[in-house]
Motif scaffolding. Structure first.
Motif, PDB file in Angstrom:
ATOM      1  N   VAL A  60     -19.729  43.910  48.169  1.00  0.00           N
ATOM      2  CA  VAL A  60     -19.267  44.530  49.415  1.00  0.00           C
ATOM      3  C   VAL A  60     -18.461  43.502  50.201  1.00  0.00           C
ATOM      4  O   VAL A  60     -18.826  42.319  50.237  1.00  0.00           O
ATOM      5  CB  VAL A  60     -20.446  45.020  50.287  1.00  0.00           C
ATOM      6  CG1 VAL A  60     -19.929  45.616  51.595  1.00  0.00           C
ATOM      7  CG2 VAL A  60     -21.297  46.043  49.546  1.00  0.00           C
ATOM      8  N   THR A  61     -17.386  43.959  50.838  1.00  0.00           N
ATOM      9  CA  THR A  61     -16.686  43.160  51.846  1.00  0.00           C
ATOM     10  C   THR A  61     -16.853  43.861  53.184  1.00  0.00           C
ATOM     11  O   THR A  61     -16.493  45.034  53.331  1.00  0.00           O
ATOM     12  CB  THR A  61     -15.192  43.016  51.521  1.00  0.00           C
ATOM     13  OG1 THR A  61     -15.048  42.396  50.238  1.00  0.00           O
ATOM     14  CG2 THR A  61     -14.491  42.162  52.567  1.00  0.00           C
ATOM     15  N   GLY A  62     -17.450  43.158  54.146  1.00  0.00           N
ATOM     16  CA  GLY A  62     -17.642  43.712  55.481  1.00  0.00           C
ATOM     17  C   GLY A  62     -16.562  43.212  56.423  1.00  0.00           C
ATOM     18  O   GLY A  62     -16.071  42.096  56.272  1.00  0.00           O
ATOM     19  N   PHE A  63     -16.215  44.026  57.409  1.00  0.00           N
ATOM     20  CA  PHE A  63     -15.157  43.682  58.360  1.00  0.00           C
ATOM     21  C   PHE A  63     -15.708  43.672  59.782  1.00  0.00           C
ATOM     22  O   PHE A  63     -16.316  44.649  60.227  1.00  0.00           O
ATOM     23  CB  PHE A  63     -13.977  44.642  58.212  1.00  0.00           C
ATOM     24  CG  PHE A  63     -13.205  44.385  56.945  1.00  0.00           C
ATOM     25  CD1 PHE A  63     -12.175  43.463  56.917  1.00  0.00           C
ATOM     26  CD2 PHE A  63     -13.557  45.035  55.775  1.00  0.00           C
ATOM     27  CE1 PHE A  63     -11.485  43.201  55.748  1.00  0.00           C
ATOM     28  CE2 PHE A  63     -12.875  44.783  54.589  1.00  0.00           C
ATOM     29  CZ  PHE A  63     -11.838  43.859  54.580  1.00  0.00           C
ATOM     30  N   VAL A  64     -15.471  42.556  60.470  1.00  0.00           N
ATOM     31  CA  VAL A  64     -16.148  42.244  61.729  1.00  0.00           C
ATOM     32  C   VAL A  64     -15.250  42.525  62.922  1.00  0.00           C
ATOM     33  O   VAL A  64     -14.084  42.118  62.948  1.00  0.00           O
ATOM     34  CB  VAL A  64     -16.567  40.759  61.748  1.00  0.00           C
ATOM     35  CG1 VAL A  64     -17.249  40.410  63.072  1.00  0.00           C
ATOM     36  CG2 VAL A  64     -17.474  40.445  60.561  1.00  0.00           C
ATOM     37  N   ASN A  65     -15.834  43.205  63.924  1.00  0.00           N
ATOM     38  CA  ASN A  65     -15.252  43.264  65.269  1.00  0.00           C
ATOM     39  C   ASN A  65     -16.051  42.316  66.145  1.00  0.00           C
ATOM     40  O   ASN A  65     -17.180  42.639  66.538  1.00  0.00           O
ATOM     41  CB  ASN A  65     -15.342  44.671  65.861  1.00  0.00           C
ATOM     42  CG  ASN A  65     -14.579  45.713  65.083  1.00  0.00           C
ATOM     43  OD1 ASN A  65     -15.124  46.750  64.742  1.00  0.00           O
ATOM     44  ND2 ASN A  65     -13.313  45.466  64.804  1.00  0.00           N
ATOM     45  N   GLU A  66     -15.481  41.160  66.473  1.00  0.00           N
ATOM     46  CA  GLU A  66     -16.269  40.185  67.238  1.00  0.00           C
ATOM     47  C   GLU A  66     -16.618  40.666  68.636  1.00  0.00           C
ATOM     48  O   GLU A  66     -17.597  40.203  69.220  1.00  0.00           O
ATOM     49  CB  GLU A  66     -15.531  38.849  67.292  1.00  0.00           C
ATOM     50  CG  GLU A  66     -15.596  38.100  65.986  1.00  0.00           C
ATOM     51  CD  GLU A  66     -15.426  36.598  66.152  1.00  0.00           C
ATOM     52  OE1 GLU A  66     -15.472  36.098  67.303  1.00  0.00           O
ATOM     53  OE2 GLU A  66     -15.259  35.923  65.131  1.00  0.00           O
ATOM     54  N   GLY A  67     -15.844  41.605  69.188  1.00  0.00           N
ATOM     55  CA  GLY A  67     -16.215  42.157  70.478  1.00  0.00           C
ATOM     56  C   GLY A  67     -17.590  42.799  70.445  1.00  0.00           C
ATOM     57  O   GLY A  67     -18.308  42.804  71.452  1.00  0.00           O
TER      58      GLY A  67
END
Length: 327
Positions: A60-67
Motif C-alpha cells: 500500500v502507498t498512503g497519501f498524507v494531508n499534514e493539515g
C-alpha cells in the motif's frame, strides 16, 4: 474428433485471460474525516484499519494531508505559522511505516488545483512535507509520490507541465489513478449512520447493508475499468486503485482485498505499476474535475462518448445516507 484434438481447438479459441495486477493507494492520511471523528474514537478506528491492512497483507502507498495532523478540515488555507502537531497523530503515520507501507504527499490542506493558484498549490505541497520528510528520513526514505487531491491535475497542458516540473525538482512523481470510484460516498454514508443513528438493530442492519453493498460495487468498478483498458489498450493495464483511510475500510478492507484476489488480481507496489508503459501516454483531459487516467488517455485519442458508457454508479440510497447529491 478425439478428445485431445477437441481440447486443443478449445485452447486455441479461448479468450486470453487478462493480466490482472493492481496497486492499492489510500488517501487522506492520517484519517479522512479527522475533524469530525470524536478524539476518543479516533485511535480505535485507526487501530482497526491497521489490523485490516496487516490482515490483507498487500503493498500500500498512503497519501498524507499534514493539515489533518492539526485537525484541519479539507480545503483549509495554509496557516501563517506551523501549528502544534499532536504526537499521537504523527504516531498514526509511523504505524504505516512500521507496517512496511510507503507514504506520499497529498498537499497540506487537500486543496483542489482547479480552485487554487499554482503558486499557492506549490506551497501546499511544500507545507505538506514538514512532518512527512523528516519522518520518512528516520526510515532511510524520502517523499517520492504526489497525489492530486480530487484528482484535479490541471486544466491546461501548460499548467500540468509547470506542476510536473515543480514536482520533479522536489523529487516527486505523480501517482495516477485508473480505478476511480465513489468509495468516499459509501464511507461518508457509513460514518453518518454511526454518528446519527442510536445503537440498536436498525443501525446495525443499515451498517451491514452498506458493508455488503460496498465490496460488490468496488468489484463492479474494477471490472468496468478492466474492460475500458482492454478496449483502449488491447490489454489490462497495471491498475492503480484509490481508497481512503476511513471507518468503512476499517471494517471492510480485508474482505475487499480477498474478493479482488478471487477475481484473479495480483497486488503489486505503486513502483511496479508505474513500470507499465501506458503511464507514459498523453493526458487528453482539460476539465476541472478528476477522472480516471484511462479516460484521460481515451480523451487524448478522441474516443467517442459511447466509449465511456456503462460505468457503475453509487446507488441513490447510499448517496442519501451520505448526504451528497452527486459522486
Amino acid at each position: 474428433m478425439g478428445l485431445a484434438a477437441l481440447t486443443g481447438v478449445q485452447a486455441q479459441t479461448a479468450a486470453p485471460v487478462p493480466d490482472r495486477r493492481i496497486a492499492v493507494t489510500i488517501d487522506d492520511l492520517p484519517w479522512q474525516r479527522i475533524d469530525k471523528t470524536p478524539p476518543d474514537q479516533l485511535g480505535d478506528w485507526h487501530r482497526q484499519l491497521m489490523q485490516q491492512l496487516r490482515q490483507a497483507g498487500v503493498p500500500v502507498t498512503g497519501f498524507v494531508n499534514e493539515g489533518k495532523l492539526q485537525g484541519a478540515a479539507a480545503g483549509q488555507a495554509l496557516p501563517a505559522t506551523q501549528g502544534t502537531v499532536p504526537p499521537e497523530r504523527v504516531a498514526m503515520l509511523r504505524d504505516w511505516l512500521e507496517a512496511g507501507f510507503d507514504l506520499g504527499n497529498h498537499t497540506w490542506g487537500h486543496v483542489g488545483l482547479s480552485q487554487t493558484p499554482l503558486a499557492e498549490y506549490q506551497q501546499q505541497i511544500l507545507r505538506g512535507e514538514h512532518v512527512l520528510r523528516p519522518l520518512l528520513a528516520e526510515y532511510g526514505r524520502t517523499p517520492r509520490w504526489f497525489r492530486h487531491p480530487y484528482l484535479q491535475a490541471g486544466t491546461t497542458p501548460e499548467l500540468r507541465a509547470q506542476l510536473r516540473d515543480f514536482l520533479s525538482a522536489h523529487g516527486y512523481a505523480i501517482a495516477p489513478v485508473t480505478v476511480d470510484n465513489g468509495e468516499w460516498v459509501w464511507a461518508f454514508a457509513y460514518a453518518r449512520v454511526l454518528e446519527s443513528q442510536p445503537p440498536g438493530p436498525e443501525r446495525q442492519a443499515t451498517l451491514l447493508r452498506l458493508r455488503k453493498g460496498y465490496v460488490p460495487y468496488m468489484l463492479n468498478k474494477l471490472d468496468y475499468f478492466e474492460q475500458q483498458s482492454i478496449k483502449l489498450l488491447g490489454r489490462n493495464v497495471a491498475q492503480t486503485w484509490l481508497l481512503h483511510a476511513n471507518e468503512l475500510n476499517a471494517v471492510s478492507y480485508a474482505d475487499l482485498v480477498a474478493a479482488t484476489r478471487r477475481r484473479g488480481y495480483r497486488f503489486i507496489t505503486l513502483d511496479q505499476a508505474m513500470q507499465d508503459p501506458a503511464y507514459r501516454r498523453p493526458d487528453g483531459y482539460t476539465g476541472r474535475y478528476g477522472v480516471s487516467w484511462l479516460h484521460r488517455w481515451a480523451m487524448a485519442e478522441h474516443r467517442p462518448k459511447d466509449f465511456y458508457a456503462g460505468e457503475p454508479v453509487v446507488p441513490r440510497w447510499v448517496m442519501d445516507l451520505a448526504g451528497v447529491e452527486s459522486e
